[in-house]
Design a protein around this motif. Structure first.
Motif, PDB file in Angstrom:
ATOM      1  N   THR A   1      42.035  41.875  37.305  1.00  0.00           N
ATOM      2  CA  THR A   1      41.582  40.491  37.327  1.00  0.00           C
ATOM      3  C   THR A   1      40.102  40.412  36.980  1.00  0.00           C
ATOM      4  O   THR A   1      39.405  41.428  36.891  1.00  0.00           O
ATOM      5  CB  THR A   1      41.822  39.885  38.709  1.00  0.00           C
ATOM      6  OG1 THR A   1      41.060  40.621  39.671  1.00  0.00           O
ATOM      7  CG2 THR A   1      43.295  39.955  39.091  1.00  0.00           C
ATOM      8  N   VAL A   2      39.632  39.168  36.813  1.00  0.00           N
ATOM      9  CA  VAL A   2      38.234  38.992  36.443  1.00  0.00           C
ATOM     10  C   VAL A   2      37.298  39.472  37.545  1.00  0.00           C
ATOM     11  O   VAL A   2      36.225  40.019  37.271  1.00  0.00           O
ATOM     12  CB  VAL A   2      37.971  37.507  36.100  1.00  0.00           C
ATOM     13  CG1 VAL A   2      38.147  36.614  37.319  1.00  0.00           C
ATOM     14  CG2 VAL A   2      36.581  37.338  35.520  1.00  0.00           C
ATOM     15  N   SER A   3      37.678  39.306  38.813  1.00  0.00           N
ATOM     16  CA  SER A   3      36.820  39.771  39.907  1.00  0.00           C
ATOM     17  C   SER A   3      36.687  41.291  39.898  1.00  0.00           C
ATOM     18  O   SER A   3      35.603  41.839  40.126  1.00  0.00           O
ATOM     19  CB  SER A   3      37.379  39.295  41.252  1.00  0.00           C
ATOM     20  OG  SER A   3      38.699  39.773  41.436  1.00  0.00           O
ATOM     21  N   MET A   4      37.804  41.984  39.600  1.00  0.00           N
ATOM     22  CA  MET A   4      37.741  43.441  39.521  1.00  0.00           C
ATOM     23  C   MET A   4      36.907  43.885  38.327  1.00  0.00           C
ATOM     24  O   MET A   4      36.135  44.854  38.411  1.00  0.00           O
ATOM     25  CB  MET A   4      39.156  44.027  39.435  1.00  0.00           C
ATOM     26  CG  MET A   4      39.200  45.546  39.502  1.00  0.00           C
ATOM     27  SD  MET A   4      40.887  46.187  39.405  1.00  0.00           S
ATOM     28  CE  MET A   4      41.604  45.436  40.874  1.00  0.00           C
ATOM     29  N   SER A   5      37.048  43.175  37.219  1.00  0.00           N
ATOM     30  CA  SER A   5      36.253  43.514  36.033  1.00  0.00           C
ATOM     31  C   SER A   5      34.767  43.351  36.306  1.00  0.00           C
ATOM     32  O   SER A   5      33.953  44.203  35.930  1.00  0.00           O
ATOM     33  CB  SER A   5      36.672  42.624  34.857  1.00  0.00           C
ATOM     34  OG  SER A   5      38.017  42.823  34.510  1.00  0.00           O
TER      35      SER A   5
ATOM     36  N   ALA B   1      31.358  33.003  33.053  1.00  0.00           N
ATOM     37  CA  ALA B   1      31.280  31.640  32.517  1.00  0.00           C
ATOM     38  C   ALA B   1      32.663  31.116  32.153  1.00  0.00           C
ATOM     39  O   ALA B   1      32.944  29.918  32.314  1.00  0.00           O
ATOM     40  CB  ALA B   1      30.362  31.617  31.302  1.00  0.00           C
ATOM     41  N   SER B   2      33.540  31.999  31.691  1.00  0.00           N
ATOM     42  CA  SER B   2      34.904  31.583  31.380  1.00  0.00           C
ATOM     43  C   SER B   2      35.659  31.186  32.637  1.00  0.00           C
ATOM     44  O   SER B   2      36.513  30.276  32.602  1.00  0.00           O
ATOM     45  CB  SER B   2      35.644  32.719  30.661  1.00  0.00           C
ATOM     46  OG  SER B   2      35.007  33.052  29.443  1.00  0.00           O
ATOM     47  N   ALA B   3      35.351  31.858  33.746  1.00  0.00           N
ATOM     48  CA  ALA B   3      36.024  31.515  34.997  1.00  0.00           C
ATOM     49  C   ALA B   3      35.495  30.223  35.598  1.00  0.00           C
ATOM     50  O   ALA B   3      36.240  29.486  36.258  1.00  0.00           O
ATOM     51  CB  ALA B   3      35.846  32.660  35.998  1.00  0.00           C
ATOM     52  N   VAL B   4      34.216  29.924  35.363  1.00  0.00           N
ATOM     53  CA  VAL B   4      33.591  28.757  35.992  1.00  0.00           C
ATOM     54  C   VAL B   4      33.747  27.509  35.131  1.00  0.00           C
ATOM     55  O   VAL B   4      34.057  26.422  35.635  1.00  0.00           O
ATOM     56  CB  VAL B   4      32.102  29.050  36.273  1.00  0.00           C
ATOM     57  CG1 VAL B   4      31.405  27.785  36.784  1.00  0.00           C
ATOM     58  CG2 VAL B   4      31.969  30.182  37.286  1.00  0.00           C
TER      59      VAL B   4
ATOM     60  N   LEU C   1      41.687  33.955  35.881  1.00  0.00           N
ATOM     61  CA  LEU C   1      40.380  33.300  35.971  1.00  0.00           C
ATOM     62  C   LEU C   1      40.323  32.261  37.083  1.00  0.00           C
ATOM     63  O   LEU C   1      39.262  32.024  37.672  1.00  0.00           O
ATOM     64  CB  LEU C   1      40.044  32.639  34.631  1.00  0.00           C
ATOM     65  CG  LEU C   1      39.907  33.597  33.436  1.00  0.00           C
ATOM     66  CD1 LEU C   1      39.755  32.813  32.149  1.00  0.00           C
ATOM     67  CD2 LEU C   1      38.716  34.538  33.628  1.00  0.00           C
ATOM     68  N   ALA C   2      41.444  31.652  37.403  1.00  0.00           N
ATOM     69  CA  ALA C   2      41.448  30.622  38.444  1.00  0.00           C
ATOM     70  C   ALA C   2      41.180  31.206  39.828  1.00  0.00           C
ATOM     71  O   ALA C   2      40.729  30.492  40.731  1.00  0.00           O
ATOM     72  CB  ALA C   2      42.781  29.881  38.436  1.00  0.00           C
ATOM     73  N   ALA C   3      41.454  32.493  40.004  1.00  0.00           N
ATOM     74  CA  ALA C   3      41.251  33.134  41.305  1.00  0.00           C
ATOM     75  C   ALA C   3      39.906  33.832  41.405  1.00  0.00           C
ATOM     76  O   ALA C   3      39.731  34.732  42.246  1.00  0.00           O
ATOM     77  CB  ALA C   3      42.381  34.128  41.568  1.00  0.00           C
ATOM     78  N   ALA C   4      38.949  33.452  40.559  1.00  0.00           N
ATOM     79  CA  ALA C   4      37.620  34.073  40.611  1.00  0.00           C
ATOM     80  C   ALA C   4      36.961  33.801  41.958  1.00  0.00           C
ATOM     81  O   ALA C   4      37.121  32.709  42.526  1.00  0.00           O
ATOM     82  CB  ALA C   4      36.754  33.522  39.484  1.00  0.00           C
ATOM     83  N   PRO C   5      36.216  34.741  42.514  1.00  0.00           N
ATOM     84  CA  PRO C   5      35.584  34.560  43.821  1.00  0.00           C
ATOM     85  C   PRO C   5      34.529  33.456  43.793  1.00  0.00           C
ATOM     86  O   PRO C   5      34.019  33.093  42.724  1.00  0.00           O
ATOM     87  CB  PRO C   5      34.962  35.926  44.102  1.00  0.00           C
ATOM     88  CG  PRO C   5      34.835  36.579  42.775  1.00  0.00           C
ATOM     89  CD  PRO C   5      35.962  36.072  41.939  1.00  0.00           C
ATOM     90  N   PRO C   6      34.154  32.939  44.963  1.00  0.00           N
ATOM     91  CA  PRO C   6      33.191  31.818  45.009  1.00  0.00           C
ATOM     92  C   PRO C   6      31.823  32.155  44.436  1.00  0.00           C
ATOM     93  O   PRO C   6      31.113  31.265  43.954  1.00  0.00           O
ATOM     94  CB  PRO C   6      33.106  31.492  46.506  1.00  0.00           C
ATOM     95  CG  PRO C   6      34.356  32.063  47.100  1.00  0.00           C
ATOM     96  CD  PRO C   6      34.702  33.255  46.285  1.00  0.00           C
ATOM     97  N   TRP C   7      31.432  33.427  44.520  1.00  0.00           N
ATOM     98  CA  TRP C   7      30.092  33.789  44.049  1.00  0.00           C
ATOM     99  C   TRP C   7      29.993  33.863  42.524  1.00  0.00           C
ATOM    100  O   TRP C   7      28.928  34.162  41.974  1.00  0.00           O
ATOM    101  CB  TRP C   7      29.658  35.123  44.642  1.00  0.00           C
ATOM    102  CG  TRP C   7      30.707  36.217  44.611  1.00  0.00           C
ATOM    103  CD1 TRP C   7      31.516  36.577  45.634  1.00  0.00           C
ATOM    104  CD2 TRP C   7      31.036  37.064  43.498  1.00  0.00           C
ATOM    105  NE1 TRP C   7      32.341  37.608  45.249  1.00  0.00           N
ATOM    106  CE2 TRP C   7      32.070  37.929  43.945  1.00  0.00           C
ATOM    107  CE3 TRP C   7      30.574  37.181  42.192  1.00  0.00           C
ATOM    108  CZ2 TRP C   7      32.645  38.886  43.115  1.00  0.00           C
ATOM    109  CZ3 TRP C   7      31.137  38.137  41.357  1.00  0.00           C
ATOM    110  CH2 TRP C   7      32.159  38.979  41.824  1.00  0.00           C
ATOM    111  N   THR C   8      31.090  33.589  41.822  1.00  0.00           N
ATOM    112  CA  THR C   8      31.074  33.670  40.355  1.00  0.00           C
ATOM    113  C   THR C   8      30.129  32.640  39.746  1.00  0.00           C
ATOM    114  O   THR C   8      29.449  32.923  38.755  1.00  0.00           O
ATOM    115  CB  THR C   8      32.496  33.476  39.802  1.00  0.00           C
ATOM    116  OG1 THR C   8      33.388  34.393  40.437  1.00  0.00           O
ATOM    117  CG2 THR C   8      32.526  33.704  38.300  1.00  0.00           C
ATOM    118  N   THR C   9      30.064  31.457  40.358  1.00  0.00           N
ATOM    119  CA  THR C   9      29.161  30.422  39.837  1.00  0.00           C
ATOM    120  C   THR C   9      27.707  30.868  39.925  1.00  0.00           C
ATOM    121  O   THR C   9      26.940  30.721  38.955  1.00  0.00           O
ATOM    122  CB  THR C   9      29.354  29.109  40.610  1.00  0.00           C
ATOM    123  OG1 THR C   9      30.711  28.694  40.510  1.00  0.00           O
ATOM    124  CG2 THR C   9      28.440  28.022  40.051  1.00  0.00           C
TER     125      THR C   9
END
Length: 315
Positions: free
Chosen positions: A2-6, A61-64, A86-94
């Protein structure tokens, strides 16, 4: 993946390349034996860090932002987009996206400032040289050759980048140097010009000024100043001999205390010692393996970024 793992894997790679690897490289003894290879390794480390930040910025940026996501994943099939989750990105992604975007803008500003400042300094130096250079007799072309001699008792020689580049030599240097020694100085400075060391210095200085707390950038600046001189010394010694090159350095810098271990310019002392007692080169196999490993390092963030897509398309 997932994006968070990446993003987590990219952070680990960036931390290793920005902190762990620079400390290990500065303590290693082999860069003095292979300065050109060491410069290549430093550039690959810097490229790895920058690519980690860039790919992480694109993914976060793609996730946010939905607009960014649409443009980035437009050519990809829906299964690839779903693989990134991407929808499950963690809150700190922003916060990460804003931080990386600010860092990218700051890096661009630092590089632009360094380029503008370098051009300004070069223009001022050329204007100063035109004032000091002797007037050409009438009938001769206005453009000067690659060698410019200045009337000055102070022994000095340096390469002036630009179009065309010029080797500047003072009359004080000509009085001290023999013809073979002058050839060695010219080969040394030509080595700088052919390798475009001036741009490497500008890049390292801009990154170190912009991010003074990042070890890879500060060490990159400091080591670049040292390694480009060792590299140019090797270029001159291959053409003119180690002893001739060492004597040329001594003659040009004798008044600066180059032979003293307590000199305020310790690099000159180290360079003379290295020329008088050249260290053995690494084996060809070691040079090839180091070059290959360094070249593969910047590919790691790209591999991490494309791993979900490659896994999905390959299944």
């Amino acid at each position: 993946m997932t994006v968070s793992m990446s993003l987590s894997l990219m952070a680990a790679v960036a931390l290793t390349a920005a902190v762990v690897a620079p400390h290990a490289l500065t303590r290693a003894a082999w860069p003095e034996r292979e300065p050109v290879l060491a410069l290549w390794v430093w550039q690959c480390l810097v490229a790895t860090v920058l690519l980690c930040c860039l790919t992480a910025l694109v993914l976060s940026a793609s996730a946010v932002f939905h607009t960014v996501r649409v443009h980035v994943f437009a050519p990809a099939p829906p299964a690839v987009t779903e693989a990134y989750d991407l929808a499950a990105a963690p809150p700190w992604t922003t916060a990460l996206t804003l931080l990386l975007a600010g860092g990218a803008a700051w890096t661009t500003a630092m590089l632009a400032r360094e380029v503008a400042e370098a051009r300004r300094r070069r223009r001022l130096r050329r204007e100063h040289l035109r004032e000091r250079a002797p007037e050409l007799p009438a009938g001769l072309p206005a453009t000067r050759g690659p060698l410019l001699v200045l009337e000055d008792e102070y022994p000095d020689a340096w390469w002036m980048p630009g179009n065309p580049p010029q080797l500047i030599v003072t009359t004080g240097a000509l009085q001290r140097l023999t013809n073979p020694q002058l050839d060695a100085i010219q080969a040394h400075e030509l080595g700088h010009a052919r390798a475009h060391h001036d741009w490497l210095l500008h890049l390292s200085q801009a990154l170190a000024d912009g991010f003074p707390g990042i070890p890879v950038f500060t060490h990159f600046r400091d080591q670049t100043h040292r390694l480009i001189e060792l590299s140019a010394d090797d270029t001159a010694s291959r053409r003119c001999g180690h002893l001739t090159t060492a004597l040329a350095l001594i003659e040009l810098n004798q008044h600066r205390g180059v032979l003293s271990c307590a000199t305020p310019r310790p690099l000159l002392h180290q360079r003379v010692e290295r020329l008088l007692d050249p260290p053995p080169r690494l084996t060809r196999a070691r040079r090839r393996s180091t070059t290959t490993v360094a070249a593969l390092a910047p590919l790691l963030p790209l591999l991490i970024a494309f791993a979900p897509a490659l896994t999905t398309l390959g299944s």
